[in-house]
Design an enzyme around this catalytic site. Structure first.
Site, mmCIF file in Angstrom:
data_model
loop_
_atom_site.group_PDB
_atom_site.id
_atom_site.type_symbol
_atom_site.label_atom_id
_atom_site.label_comp_id
_atom_site.label_asym_id
_atom_site.label_seq_id
_atom_site.Cartn_x
_atom_site.Cartn_y
_atom_site.Cartn_z
ATOM 1 N N LYS A 103 -26.088 168.997 -31.648
ATOM 2 C CA LYS A 103 -24.797 168.766 -30.992
ATOM 3 C C LYS A 103 -23.692 168.481 -31.983
ATOM 4 O O LYS A 103 -22.539 168.864 -31.771
ATOM 5 C CB LYS A 103 -24.899 167.614 -29.976
ATOM 6 C CG LYS A 103 -25.607 168.004 -28.703
ATOM 7 C CD LYS A 103 -25.293 167.001 -27.598
ATOM 8 C CE LYS A 103 -26.023 167.388 -26.307
ATOM 9 N NZ LYS A 103 -25.886 166.362 -25.265
ATOM 10 N N LYS A 154 -32.250 179.324 -23.520
ATOM 11 C CA LYS A 154 -32.273 178.535 -22.294
ATOM 12 C C LYS A 154 -31.125 178.916 -21.365
ATOM 13 O O LYS A 154 -30.036 179.239 -21.840
ATOM 14 C CB LYS A 154 -32.122 177.045 -22.650
ATOM 15 C CG LYS A 154 -33.384 176.243 -22.459
ATOM 16 C CD LYS A 154 -33.170 174.795 -22.813
ATOM 17 C CE LYS A 154 -32.769 173.978 -21.601
ATOM 18 N NZ LYS A 154 -32.860 172.528 -21.821
ATOM 19 N N LYS A 173 -25.106 176.229 -18.915
ATOM 20 C CA LYS A 173 -23.804 176.254 -18.264
ATOM 21 C C LYS A 173 -22.728 176.799 -19.192
ATOM 22 O O LYS A 173 -21.670 177.222 -18.747
ATOM 23 C CB LYS A 173 -23.419 174.847 -17.818
ATOM 24 C CG LYS A 173 -23.270 173.898 -19.009
ATOM 25 C CD LYS A 173 -22.597 172.607 -18.637
ATOM 26 C CE LYS A 173 -22.457 171.696 -19.838
ATOM 27 N NZ LYS A 173 -21.450 172.119 -20.816
#
Ligand code: TRP
Length: 344
Positions: free
Chosen positions: A115, A207, A210
């Protein structure tokens, strides 16, 4: 170690575009666990602000996730549904854990590395300490079981390390305050089911996310029947027929993903699905998948939309859940303060 009463805790971040991966990977499991456990399900808004958030969007997404919980069948009367920031015990215990957890432990967290990316100097301190807050979420209720995705396993291991270190460091005080050998349980992750990792419909090695720029990569819970049909029809596959056993899915990530989605939606296993569809081509299988997905997801999406529009109702559910969560958390925080030697 002393036996702790079984209690489930899990958290979901209030990010938009709630999709099939979130639904099958988390919510279906959450719903299932209600049958055998007391459960606390939390919308983790304090975790969300570890990266920049638009306040109006954060409010909207908190209600969206809550609506998804309820529409999926989580019973907010029998169990507890609330948003994290309404119960101050999370932040309070997180501070204590900032002082229990070690820099060396956090430095190993792969999610932070992903991240924070290259610009690590500019990541928030909150993003770095995120796993300590997650440990606090779970342990402020002394929860014993945590349904999570594969990607959260490392954070659960850290949670156990923190619980263990607290229990050892304060063993004497824990015993003298009448809590026996250990104050915190070592919570177990629960990671299982045919679709713990739902992959992108465009690329079986990524994966479902969103943030994927292609909306065709995911099924949103808000998609209508036409959108669901179109997306599955366009989903990437390979030229071979479906195998009749799971072993035949090896090296075929897209086929594996679609079969996993089918199995999860039907509440069965990949083997059972392949018993029915082995030897068939994808077009017939996809038609059956669309029918099943529309049947299962249609009502959830519709109910979610209805609930989401009713702010007073959703906010009431969260407020009521928070009040009940607070009762458990503050009792445990009182014990933690006594154990630490804080005057109260
Ligand atoms: N970190 C989790 C995720 O991104 C969300 C989360 C926060 C959580 N606190 C938790 C999950 C406690 C389980 C238990 O998915």
């Amino acid at each position: 170690m002393a036996a702790f009463p079984q209690l489930v805790f899990s958290g979901v971040q209030p990010t938009g575009n709630f999709h099939l991966g979130n639904y099958l990977g988390a919510l279906v499991k959450f719903v299932e666990m209600q049958a055998s456990y007391d459960c606390i399900y939390c919308v983790v808004d304090l975790h969300a602000i570890t990266v920049p958030q638009d306040p109006a969007e954060l409010t909207k997404h908190t209600r969206e996730v809550t609506a998804a919980f309820l529409a999926s069948g989580i019973d907010a009367r029998k169990n507890i549904v609330f948003n994290q920031s309404q119960v101050s015990g999370h932040a309070e215990l997180a501070w204590v854990f900032n002082c229990v957890s070690r820099l060396g432990w956090l430095n190993r967290m792969t999610q932070f590395k992903e991240k924070a990316g290259k610009d690590r100097e500019n990541a928030s301190v909150g993003l770095y300490a995120y796993p300590n807050l997650m440990a606090a979420d779970i342990l402020v209720y002394r929860a014993t079981h945590v349904p999570v995705g594969e990607d959260q396993k490392q954070h659960l291991e850290l949670t156990r390390d923190i619980a263990q270190k607290f229990n050892v460091d304060f063993a004497e005080s824990i015993a003298s305050h009448g809590h026996g050998e250990a104050f915190f349980p070592l919570p177990e992750p629960i990671i299982q089911g045919p679709a713990t990792r739902v992959m992108s419909l465009r690329d079986g090695s990524k994966k479902m996310s969103k943030s994927d720029p292609s909306d065709y990569s995911r099924i949103n819970l808000s998609d209508d029947a036409d959108q669901i049909a179109q997306k599955f029809r366009k989903a990437k596959t390979d030229p071979d027929a479906l195998p009749s056993e799971t072993a035949g899915l090896a090296g075929r990530p897209e086929a594996d993903n679609l079969v996993g989605i089918f199995a999860a939606l039907r509440g069965s296993t990949k083997d059972a699905v392949l018993k029915d569809f082995g030897g068939q081509n994808f077009s017939g299988f996809k038609a059956a998948l669309v029918e099943l997905a529309v049947e299962k997801l249609g009502p959830v999406g519709a109910e979610m939309k209805r609930l989401q529009a009713d702010h007073a109702y959703i906010d009431g559910v969260l407020r009521d859940g928070a009040a009940r969560a607070r009762e458990i958390a503050s009792k445990n925080m009182t014990s933690v303060k006594d154990i630490l030697g804080f005057v109260r």
